[in-house]
Design an enzyme around this catalytic site. Structure first.
Site, PDB file in Angstrom:
ATOM      1  N   LYS A 174      -6.032   3.987   9.353  1.00  0.00           N
ATOM      2  CA  LYS A 174      -7.088   4.062   8.342  1.00  0.00           C
ATOM      3  C   LYS A 174      -8.211   4.920   8.904  1.00  0.00           C
ATOM      4  O   LYS A 174      -9.030   4.463   9.685  1.00  0.00           O
ATOM      5  CB  LYS A 174      -7.600   2.645   8.014  1.00  0.00           C
ATOM      6  N   SER A 180     -12.995  -4.006  -0.324  1.00  0.00           N
ATOM      7  CA  SER A 180     -13.407  -3.593   1.023  1.00  0.00           C
ATOM      8  C   SER A 180     -14.819  -3.046   0.991  1.00  0.00           C
ATOM      9  O   SER A 180     -15.159  -2.240   0.115  1.00  0.00           O
ATOM     10  CB  SER A 180     -12.467  -2.492   1.542  1.00  0.00           C
ATOM     11  N   ARG A 197       0.857  -1.192   0.000  1.00  0.00           N
ATOM     12  CA  ARG A 197       0.000   0.000   0.000  1.00  0.00           C
ATOM     13  C   ARG A 197       0.890   1.237   0.000  1.00  0.00           C
ATOM     14  O   ARG A 197       1.595   1.502   0.961  1.00  0.00           O
ATOM     15  CB  ARG A 197      -0.917  -0.004   1.229  1.00  0.00           C
TER      16      ARG A 197
END
Length: 213
Positions: free
Chosen positions: A141, A112, A43
Site C-alpha cells: 500500500k 480508512s 481487494r
C-alpha cells in the site's frame, strides 16, 4: 448497518493477488479461515466488474460454509450484486454517506482515515469501523499519507469509541503491541497471503490477538 456498532471480528484478511505468488486465491483464503480469520476483504483493483463479481461470488460461496463475512473493497456495484456483507472505502473512493444512500442494505461499512482530524468527519461517523492505514509502512500500500505507528493508534483510541482496525505490515511479531495500543481488529495482507502455510500463519497471529485482548 451493524446494530449497536457491534464489531466482533478480530483477524481480518485483505487479499492481494501479487502476494499470492501464483497460488489459488480460494485455497489461500480457506486455509486462512481455518487458522482463525473471521472477516475477509476482497481487494481487486485491476479486474473489470464482471471478473471481480465472479471472483466475489466464488469466494462468498466458500466463506458461507464457515460463516465468515465477505467485504468488497471500493466497488459498490460488485458489493451489491454479490450481496456482500459490506464494503470498505477510503478517502479517494465513494464516501460512506453515499454508500448508505445508494446501498441501504449495506451491513458493514469500513472507512480508512489518513489524518486524526478525519475522525470528526461525516464519513467517519457514518462508518461502522475505522481503519488506520498503514500502521507501519508496507509495499502493498504505497498511496498513503500517515504511518500511524503505535502512538497513532493510542491517540485515536483515546478519541473515539468506534471499532478500530489496524492494517499495514501486521504480523505475529507485532500483533500483541498493536492490540495493546488499542486496535480491536488486525487486518493482515502479506503475512498470510504470502505465507508458505497460510493456516499456520493465521493461527499464530490469532493466538497473539487472543492473548492480549
Amino acid at each position: 448497518m451493524l446494530k449497536d456498532k457491534q464489531f466482533p471480528y478480530r483477524l481480518y484478511l485483505v487479499t492481494d493477488e501479487a502476494a499470492l505468488r501464483g497460488r489459488d486465491l480460494l485455497w489461500m483464503v480457506e486455509e486462512a479461515v481455518k487458522g482463525g480469520v473471521d472477516l475477509v476483504q476482497l481487494r481487486e483493483k485491476k479486474l473489470e466488474d464482471e471478473a471481480f463479481l465472479l471472483r466475489a461470488l466464488q469466494l462468498k460461496e466458500m466463506l458461507q460454509r464457515y460463516n465468515v463475512p465477505l467485504i468488497i473493497n471500493d466497488n459498490l456495484v460488485v458489493a451489491e450484486r454479490c450481496a456482500a456483507a459490506g464494503i470498505h472505502v477510503g478517502k479517494s473512493d465513494i464516501p460512506p454517506s453515499l454508500v448508505r444512500k445508494r446501498w441501504p442494505g449495506c451491513g458493514i461499512l469500513g472507512y480508512s482515515i489518513e489524518y486524526e482530524a478525519q475522525l470528526d468527519s461525516e464519513e467517519a461517523l457514518t462508518s461502522d469501523y475505522i481503519a488506520l492505514s498503514p500502521v507501519f509502512s508496507t509495499p502493498t500500500k504505497t498511496d498513503t499519507v500517515t504511518e500511524w505507528k503505535l502512538g497513532g493508534i493510542r491517540r485515536v483510541r483515546a478519541t473515539t469509541a468506534k471499532p478500530l482496525v489496524a492494517i499495514g505490515a501486521i504480523s505475529r511479531y507485532n500483533a500483541a503491541s498493536v492490540v495493546e495500543a488499542g486496535a480491536d481488529c488486525l487486518a493482515v495482507v502479506s503475512a498470510i497471503c504470502s505465507a508458505e502455510d497460510p493456516q499456520k500463519a493465521a493461527a499464530e497471529i490469532r493466538s497473539e490477538i487472543e492473548k492480549h485482548l
